[in-house]
Design an enzyme around this catalytic site. Structure first.
Site, PDB file in Angstrom:
ATOM      1  N   LEU A  54     -30.935 -37.564 -14.425  1.00 16.49           N
ATOM      2  CA  LEU A  54     -30.121 -36.865 -13.864  1.00 16.49           C
ATOM      3  C   LEU A  54     -30.208 -35.406 -14.185  1.00 16.49           C
ATOM      4  O   LEU A  54     -29.908 -34.357 -13.623  1.00 16.49           O
ATOM      5  CB  LEU A  54     -28.537 -37.303 -14.315  1.00 16.49           C
ATOM      6  N   THR A  69     -21.225 -40.411 -20.794  1.00 18.40           N
ATOM      7  CA  THR A  69     -19.868 -40.902 -20.953  1.00 18.40           C
ATOM      8  C   THR A  69     -19.362 -40.811 -22.377  1.00 18.40           C
ATOM      9  O   THR A  69     -18.330 -41.450 -22.884  1.00 18.40           O
ATOM     10  CB  THR A  69     -19.712 -42.268 -20.444  1.00 18.40           C
ATOM     11  N   ASP A  71     -10.559 -40.602 -14.469  1.00 16.07           N
ATOM     12  CA  ASP A  71      -9.040 -39.963 -14.358  1.00 16.07           C
ATOM     13  C   ASP A  71      -9.009 -38.817 -15.406  1.00 16.07           C
ATOM     14  O   ASP A  71      -8.061 -37.879 -15.503  1.00 16.07           O
ATOM     15  CB  ASP A  71      -7.973 -41.037 -15.273  1.00 16.07           C
ATOM     16  N   TYR A  90     -15.855 -33.564 -21.432  1.00 21.25           N
ATOM     17  CA  TYR A  90     -16.284 -34.489 -20.447  1.00 21.25           C
ATOM     18  C   TYR A  90     -15.501 -34.612 -19.057  1.00 21.25           C
ATOM     19  O   TYR A  90     -16.157 -34.572 -18.041  1.00 21.25           O
ATOM     20  CB  TYR A  90     -16.085 -35.907 -21.128  1.00 21.25           C
TER      21      TYR A  90
END
Length: 296
Positions: free
Chosen positions: A37, A62, A102, A125
């Site tokens: 990525l 993550t 979220d 993040y």
């Protein structure tokens, strides 16, 4: 349907491969050796070779706490990387389903967050994931669905459920935060929802099917509630269990601030895509049964 999904070992990716096989869809998981990525050229090359009908952007940085000290890497992967996947989807002329979180919200609301609520990530993040959403919408928004999920667990990889079971194997009591609430959501159910979205995007070019959606299991819990349910389900099958000592966020400091409220309102995805994930206790029971039986 031929689906190319970025990533190889993540919970959502692994669940997509499994669910795809069960439903007759070909899911091609593309790992970092083929698709980096942080390298847009490799992203385009790998996705072009895969020749998909739909692309699912699931790979991400993550490590929530580590991101605080690796800001550039988190943004390169979650922000610019998501944009590179969107550029590839646009060049190939295929729909894109992008998985978000979220953590794009500050967690201060006193109700579940809707898609139209203001974002305000409190850490690197969340900021990097929000940058990814923005890149997708700017690059391929006319044919993309962004799906925000939360509190993800599964029989695969590292997650809260597996951590609780491991801790219960060597102690009688586990301290768990009780003042953060959210919607525990099985990656298996998320995969089913993504497959439904992908099918809808291929079948219908309506703008209503595109944009930002929230997709979590029904029902809410604190992390402590979630842990107690994990131990109860495990004990019912002869697995490890422990008592839960409820603590506050202040008693468990972390480099990154966690949202106090991670609840997401999933009304839009139910109305538009016809998706309503099951109540979380039911999905948890399925995952616990597999873990206790050693099936993953």
């Amino acid at each position: 349907m031929r689906i190319a999904v970025t990533g190889q070992a993540g919970q959502v990716v692994t669940s997509l491969v499994e669910r795809g096989a069960l439903t007759g869809h070909e899911v091609i998981a593309i790992g970092r050796l083929q698709l980096d990525l942080a390298d847009p050229v490799s992203v385009m090359r790998a996705l072009k070779v895969a020749a998909p009908d739909v692309i699912v952007s699931a790979a991400a940085y993550t490590a929530v706490d580590k991101a605080e000290s690796e800001r550039d890497l988190a943004h390169a992967v979650n922000g610019k990387g998501a944009g590179a996947v969107a550029q590839a989807a646009r060049a190939l002329g295929v729909p894109l389903v992008h998985v978000s979180t979220d953590y794009v919200f500050d967690g201060m609301a006193d109700r579940p967050y809707g898609e139209g609520d203001p974002t305000g990530p409190t850490g690197v993040y969340g900021a990097s994931k929000l940058a990814g959403e923005q890149a997708v919408l700017a690059t391929h928004g006319e044919n993309s669905a962004i799906v925000r999920v939360a509190w993800v667990y599964s029989p695969f990889g590292a997650n809260f459920v597996k951590t609780m079971l491991r801790l219960a194997g060597d102690r009688d009591e586990v301290s768990v935060v009780a003042d953060q609430i959210g919607n525990p959501t099985s990656a298996l159910e998320i995969a089913d929802g993504i497959l439904r979205i992908a099918t809808n995007l291929l079948a219908d070019s309506s703008p209503a099917l595109r944009g930002v959606f929230h997709m979590t299991a029904r029902g809410e819990a604190s992390w402590a509630d979630f842990a107690e349910a994990i131990f109860a389900a495990s004990a019912a099958r002869g697995g490890p269990s422990a008592s839960v000592r409820r603590i506050g966020t202040a008693d468990y400091p972390t480099p990154a601030t966690r949202p106090a409220n991670s609840r997401l309102d999933c009304g839009r995805i139910a109305r538009v895509h016809g998706i309503a994930l099951p109540e979380w206790h039911r999905s948890l029971d399925t995952v616990i049964a597999r873990l206790i039986a050693g099936v993953n």
